[in-house]
Design an enzyme around this catalytic site. Structure first.
Site, PDB file in Angstrom:
ATOM      1  N   LYS A 262     -37.073 -17.339  18.651  1.00 34.08           N
ATOM      2  CA  LYS A 262     -36.494 -18.429  19.451  1.00 34.08           C
ATOM      3  C   LYS A 262     -37.551 -19.453  19.867  1.00 34.08           C
ATOM      4  CE  LYS A 262     -34.987 -15.671  22.699  1.00 34.08           C
ATOM      5  NZ  LYS A 262     -35.290 -14.288  22.269  1.00 34.08           N
TER       6      LYS A 262
ATOM      7  N   ARG B 107     -29.127 -14.593  29.738  1.00 29.20           N
ATOM      8  CA  ARG B 107     -29.283 -13.245  29.200  1.00 29.20           C
ATOM      9  C   ARG B 107     -28.293 -12.268  29.823  1.00 29.20           C
ATOM     10  NH1 ARG B 107     -35.150 -13.947  27.643  1.00 29.20           N
ATOM     11  NH2 ARG B 107     -35.744 -12.080  26.516  1.00 29.20           N
TER      12      ARG B 107
ATOM     13  N   ARG C 187     -47.180  -9.251  17.194  1.00 26.75           N
ATOM     14  CA  ARG C 187     -47.481 -10.360  18.099  1.00 26.75           C
ATOM     15  C   ARG C 187     -48.367  -9.874  19.241  1.00 26.75           C
ATOM     16  NH1 ARG C 187     -42.411 -13.549  20.687  1.00 26.75           N
ATOM     17  NH2 ARG C 187     -42.371 -11.869  22.199  1.00 26.75           N
TER      18      ARG C 187
ATOM     19  N   ARG D 111     -49.798 -10.433  25.366  1.00 25.14           N
ATOM     20  CA  ARG D 111     -48.626 -10.062  26.181  1.00 25.14           C
ATOM     21  C   ARG D 111     -48.495  -8.554  26.233  1.00 25.14           C
ATOM     22  NH1 ARG D 111     -43.261 -13.510  24.860  1.00 25.14           N
ATOM     23  NH2 ARG D 111     -42.376 -11.650  25.821  1.00 25.14           N
TER      24      ARG D 111
ATOM     25  N   ARG E  66     -36.722  -3.380  25.842  1.00 20.78           N
ATOM     26  CA  ARG E  66     -36.231  -4.766  25.804  1.00 20.78           C
ATOM     27  C   ARG E  66     -35.070  -4.899  24.823  1.00 20.78           C
ATOM     28  NH1 ARG E  66     -41.725  -7.257  24.512  1.00 20.78           N
ATOM     29  NH2 ARG E  66     -40.655  -9.230  24.165  1.00 20.78           N
TER      30      ARG E  66
HETATM   31  P1  ADP Z   1     -38.697 -12.226  24.444  1.00 17.20           P
HETATM   32  O1  ADP Z   1     -37.535 -13.051  24.021  1.00 17.20           O
HETATM   33  O2  ADP Z   1     -39.737 -12.046  23.408  1.00 17.20           O
HETATM   34  O3  ADP Z   1     -38.326 -10.931  25.121  1.00 17.20           O
HETATM   35  P2  ADP Z   1     -39.218 -13.979  26.711  1.00 17.20           P
HETATM   36  O4  ADP Z   1     -40.472 -14.738  26.798  1.00 17.20           O
HETATM   37  O5  ADP Z   1     -37.952 -14.728  26.507  1.00 17.20           O
HETATM   38  O6  ADP Z   1     -39.505 -12.961  25.545  1.00 17.20           O
HETATM   39  O7  ADP Z   1     -39.020 -13.055  28.013  1.00 17.20           O
HETATM   40  C1  ADP Z   1     -40.012 -12.193  28.474  1.00 17.20           C
HETATM   41  C2  ADP Z   1     -39.484 -11.384  29.646  1.00 17.20           C
HETATM   42  O8  ADP Z   1     -39.160 -12.262  30.737  1.00 17.20           O
HETATM   43  C3  ADP Z   1     -38.194 -10.606  29.395  1.00 17.20           C
HETATM   44  O9  ADP Z   1     -38.437  -9.339  28.820  1.00 17.20           O
HETATM   45  C4  ADP Z   1     -37.626 -10.486  30.813  1.00 17.20           C
HETATM   46  O10 ADP Z   1     -38.282  -9.477  31.545  1.00 17.20           O
HETATM   47  C5  ADP Z   1     -38.002 -11.819  31.436  1.00 17.20           C
HETATM   48  N1  ADP Z   1     -36.918 -12.824  31.267  1.00 17.20           N
HETATM   49  C6  ADP Z   1     -36.955 -13.938  30.488  1.00 17.20           C
HETATM   50  N2  ADP Z   1     -35.800 -14.614  30.560  1.00 17.20           N
HETATM   51  C7  ADP Z   1     -34.989 -13.916  31.400  1.00 17.20           C
HETATM   52  C8  ADP Z   1     -33.658 -14.060  31.853  1.00 17.20           C
HETATM   53  N3  ADP Z   1     -32.898 -15.113  31.463  1.00 17.20           N
HETATM   54  N4  ADP Z   1     -33.157 -13.143  32.723  1.00 17.20           N
HETATM   55  C9  ADP Z   1     -33.899 -12.116  33.122  1.00 17.20           C
HETATM   56  N5  ADP Z   1     -35.150 -11.879  32.716  1.00 17.20           N
HETATM   57  C10 ADP Z   1     -35.706 -12.763  31.857  1.00 17.20           C
END
Ligand code: ADP
Length: 189
Positions: A14, A89, A127, A133, A145
């Site tokens: 994404k 989400r 990654r 990370r 996740r």
């Molecule tokens: P990825 O899509 O690789 O999991 P992101 O950078 O989108 O990585 O998100 C990293 C973390 O941030 C998620 O695992 C979650 O803990 C938190 N997070 C991100 N967006 C949301 C959301 N919309 N609601 C709740 N937690 C979120």
């Protein structure tokens, strides 16, 4: 206005695709993951709260996430549209987004990058070797996740199916191939 949700499991690409799409379509990219990481880096109260969830691979609570997202949208009213990356989400987040966007026509489309689980685990752990990370470096956290994605986030895809807005895009292939598939859908909006 184009209000696009770029959707998909962790590791589906994404963030990478959003970067290319914002340039082509002149939209504002809002990534809740990036916003959280920025707050963590700067040790803000929001960052400290979010970190405890992110480190375990859990979702940050809706109230915290929704308020952060709303603030970001309100800061940038004069844009052609948005790409929401990593948001919504959960169903309550989707409802909050609908309400927030109702003056500007609502969500235009939700594009889901579809990638098989084993490919995702491979990409995320890979990654993790270079991104720094912590949530990408541990097999258990990565799998947590993915399981949260299935439990809490897939229902958001179904929610927009009911409105005829959800589209699945095959997310395996070169960056350019996936970008071309996404562009085809965006050109229709
Ligand atoms: P990825 O899509 O690789 O999991 P992101 O950078 O989108 O990585 O998100 C990293 C973390 O941030 C998620 O695992 C979650 O803990 C938190 N997070 C991100 N967006 C949301 C959301 N919309 N609601 C709740 N937690 C979120």
């Amino acid at each position: 206005m184009i209000n696009l949700i770029l959707f998909g499991p962790p590791g589906s690409g994404k963030g990478t695709q959003a970067e290319s799409l914002v340039k082509k379509y002149n939209l504002l990219h809002i990534s809740t993951g990036d916003l959280f990481r920025y707050n963590i880096k700067n040790s803000t109260p929001l960052g400290l709260e979010a970190k405890s969830y992110i480190d375990k691979g859990d979702l940050v609570p809706d109230s915290v996430t929704i308020n952060m997202l709303k603030a970001k949208v309100d800061e940038n009213p004069d844009v052609k549209g948005y790409i929401f990356d990593g948001f919504p989400r959960t169903i309550p987040q989707a409802q909050a987004l609908d309400e927030l966007l109702s003056p500007s026509g609502g969500v235009s489309s939700l594009l889901m990058l579809d990638v098989p689980d084993e490919e995702l685990v491979k990409r995320l752990l890979n990654r993790g070797k270079t991104s720094g990370r912590a949530d990408d470096q541990d097999d258990q956290i990565v799998r947590n996740r993915l399981s949260n994605y299935k439990k809490d986030t897939i229902p958001v895809f179904d929610y927009y199916v009911d409105e005829g807005k959800s589209v699945k895009i095959w997310g395996v292939g070169s960056l350019e191939e996936v970008f071309a598939r996404l562009s085809l859908e965006l050109d229709r909006l």
